[in-house]
Design an enzyme around this catalytic site. Sequence first.
Site, PDB file in Angstrom:
ATOM      1  N   ARG A 170      -1.628  -8.346  13.504  1.00 38.48           N
ATOM      2  CA  ARG A 170      -2.148  -7.375  12.532  1.00 38.48           C
ATOM      3  C   ARG A 170      -2.681  -8.076  11.280  1.00 38.48           C
ATOM      4  NH1 ARG A 170       2.504  -4.108  11.086  1.00 38.48           N
ATOM      5  NH2 ARG A 170       1.106  -2.927   9.760  1.00 38.48           N
ATOM      6  N   ARG A 202     -11.069   0.576   8.293  1.00 35.34           N
ATOM      7  CA  ARG A 202     -10.821  -0.809   8.699  1.00 35.34           C
ATOM      8  C   ARG A 202     -12.081  -1.513   9.164  1.00 35.34           C
ATOM      9  NH1 ARG A 202      -4.926  -1.221  11.544  1.00 35.34           N
ATOM     10  NH2 ARG A 202      -3.790  -0.394   9.771  1.00 35.34           N
ATOM     11  N   LYS A 209       0.830  -1.216   0.000  1.00 34.65           N
ATOM     12  CA  LYS A 209       0.000   0.000   0.000  1.00 34.65           C
ATOM     13  C   LYS A 209       0.861   1.262   0.000  1.00 34.65           C
ATOM     14  CE  LYS A 209      -2.293  -0.940   3.742  1.00 34.65           C
ATOM     15  NZ  LYS A 209      -1.653  -2.191   4.133  1.00 34.65           N
ATOM     16  N   ARG A 220      10.877  -1.032  11.663  1.00 34.46           N
ATOM     17  CA  ARG A 220       9.639  -0.482  12.213  1.00 34.46           C
ATOM     18  C   ARG A 220       9.185  -1.332  13.389  1.00 34.46           C
ATOM     19  NH1 ARG A 220       5.477   0.908   7.414  1.00 34.46           N
ATOM     20  NH2 ARG A 220       4.106  -0.138   8.870  1.00 34.46           N
ATOM     21  N   ARG A 262      11.295  -5.707   5.107  1.00 33.23           N
ATOM     22  CA  ARG A 262      11.064  -4.320   5.529  1.00 33.23           C
ATOM     23  C   ARG A 262      11.629  -4.079   6.925  1.00 33.23           C
ATOM     24  NH1 ARG A 262       4.982  -2.166   5.585  1.00 33.23           N
ATOM     25  NH2 ARG A 262       4.881  -3.165   7.625  1.00 33.23           N
TER      26      ARG A 262
END
Length: 191
Positions: free
Chosen positions: A145, A89, A14, A134, A128
């Site tokens: 998640r 969401r 995204k 992160r 990532r």
Amino acid sequence: MLNLVLFGPPGAGKGTQSQKLIDHYQLVHISTGDLFRAHISNQTELGQRVSKLIADGELVPDSITIAMLEEEIDKNPQAKGFIFDGFPRTVAQAEALDRFLESKGTTIGGVIALDVTEAELTARIAKRKAISNRADDDSEKLKKRIEEYFNKTIHVLPYYEQQGKLTKVNGIGDIDAIFREIKGIVDGLPV
């Protein structure tokens, strides 16, 4: 005004595709994740509340998320449009977004859902995490998640499908090829 929702589980691409859409169409990007991270890093009262929820792998309550989005939209009165990344969401959030946009004389023009397998998501997030480290890419938090997306968030898609606004795109493959497909969809939307 061109308003888009980019949908997909964590790691679906995204952020990458949002940036390409922003650059091409001069849209304002509104990422709930970025908003949350900004509030957390600035240690605002809201950021402290959001931090605890995210740390526990929970969704931030609609009232907080919607208020942040409305504030962000209001900051950009000259925008050509917005791209919503990570929002809505829930169906309740989608309905609230529709009401707010209608009060501004606009609507969601299209919803693009990036389809990516769980195996691909896991590989992308690991990569990532190695690059950007992160905090929300921790394996346990990530698992929660992804489960949250597939158990709850994905149920927003029928809401937009009933409105004729949903298009699914295979999110696995060459980034530029995926963007060309998305661009073709967006170019066909009514403005």
